[in-house]
Design a protein around this motif. Structure first.
Motif, short mmCIF file in Angstrom:
data_model
loop_
_atom_site.label_atom_id
_atom_site.label_comp_id
_atom_site.label_asym_id
_atom_site.label_seq_id
_atom_site.Cartn_x
_atom_site.Cartn_y
_atom_site.Cartn_z
N ARG A 1 -19.15 -10.56 -48.00
CA ARG A 1 -18.71 -11.93 -47.71
C ARG A 1 -19.53 -12.52 -46.59
O ARG A 1 -19.97 -11.80 -45.68
CB ARG A 1 -17.23 -11.94 -47.30
CG ARG A 1 -16.30 -11.44 -48.36
CD ARG A 1 -16.42 -12.30 -49.58
NE ARG A 1 -15.42 -11.94 -50.57
CZ ARG A 1 -15.12 -12.69 -51.59
NH1 ARG A 1 -15.72 -13.84 -51.77
NH2 ARG A 1 -14.22 -12.30 -52.45
N ALA B 1 -11.50 -16.11 -51.13
CA ALA B 1 -11.19 -15.59 -49.80
C ALA B 1 -10.72 -16.73 -48.91
O ALA B 1 -10.95 -17.90 -49.22
CB ALA B 1 -12.41 -14.90 -49.19
N SER C 1 -16.29 -6.09 -47.05
CA SER C 1 -14.85 -5.85 -47.14
C SER C 1 -14.49 -4.66 -48.03
O SER C 1 -13.33 -4.31 -48.14
CB SER C 1 -14.13 -7.11 -47.62
OG SER C 1 -14.67 -7.55 -48.85
N ASP D 1 -9.33 -11.29 -47.84
CA ASP D 1 -10.13 -11.11 -49.05
C ASP D 1 -9.37 -10.23 -50.04
O ASP D 1 -9.18 -9.04 -49.79
CB ASP D 1 -11.46 -10.46 -48.67
CG ASP D 1 -12.42 -10.36 -49.84
OD1 ASP D 1 -12.08 -10.82 -50.96
OD2 ASP D 1 -13.52 -9.83 -49.64
#
Length: 140
Positions: free
Chosen positions: A132, A51, A14, A124
């Motif tokens: 992640r 998240a 991310s 996120d």
């Protein structure tokens, strides 16, 4: 024919900014292999304390609106008791109370049943953790 339960873990990078990442295509690709045309349930789970998983429209500004709304409700400042990481990081640990870390979705005939404008998204807000894991599980 695949078994009644199949699972796969996706790795999502991310980056160093708050993101909403569309997972819909990855979910559909997983179901093509895992569901084998059967009815069942797809569970999408992110095993991280900062998240969540959201069903929202993407590409029309809703993803940016979601991040803006989280900033309004949960400012990234020094009010939080949880203080390790970058300034305001404590708010990231509250995000999953508003955007849960999971979603369970219907699968009919091997296809994900979403509304016209719905997408499955990873939300996120933690700029300190760029990598992640998202677990996709089909039960059918």
């Amino acid at each position: 024919m695949p078994g009644p339960f199949t699972t796969r873990t996706l790795t999502i990078s991310s980056g160093s900014s708050e993101t909403v990442t569309d997972l819909t295509r990855a979910c559909k690709e997983f179901l093509t292999e895992a569901a084998g045309g059967r009815d069942g349930l797809l569970n999408v789970f992110v095993p991280h304390a900062t998240a969540g998983i959201a069903l929202i429209e993407t590409g029309a500004g809703s993803d940016a609106d979601l991040l803006a709304a989280l900033h309004t409700m949960l400012p990234a400042d020094d009010r939080w008791q949880h203080r390790h990481g970058s300034p305001g990081h404590g708010r990231d640990h509250v995000v999953p109370a508003f955007v849960p870390p999971h979603a369970t979705l219907p699968v009919i005939g091997g296809r994900l049943e979403l509304g016209t404008w719905q997408s499955v998204c990873l939300v996120d807000t933690n700029k300190d953790n760029a990598d992640r894991q998202v677990r996709l599980s089909f039960l059918g």
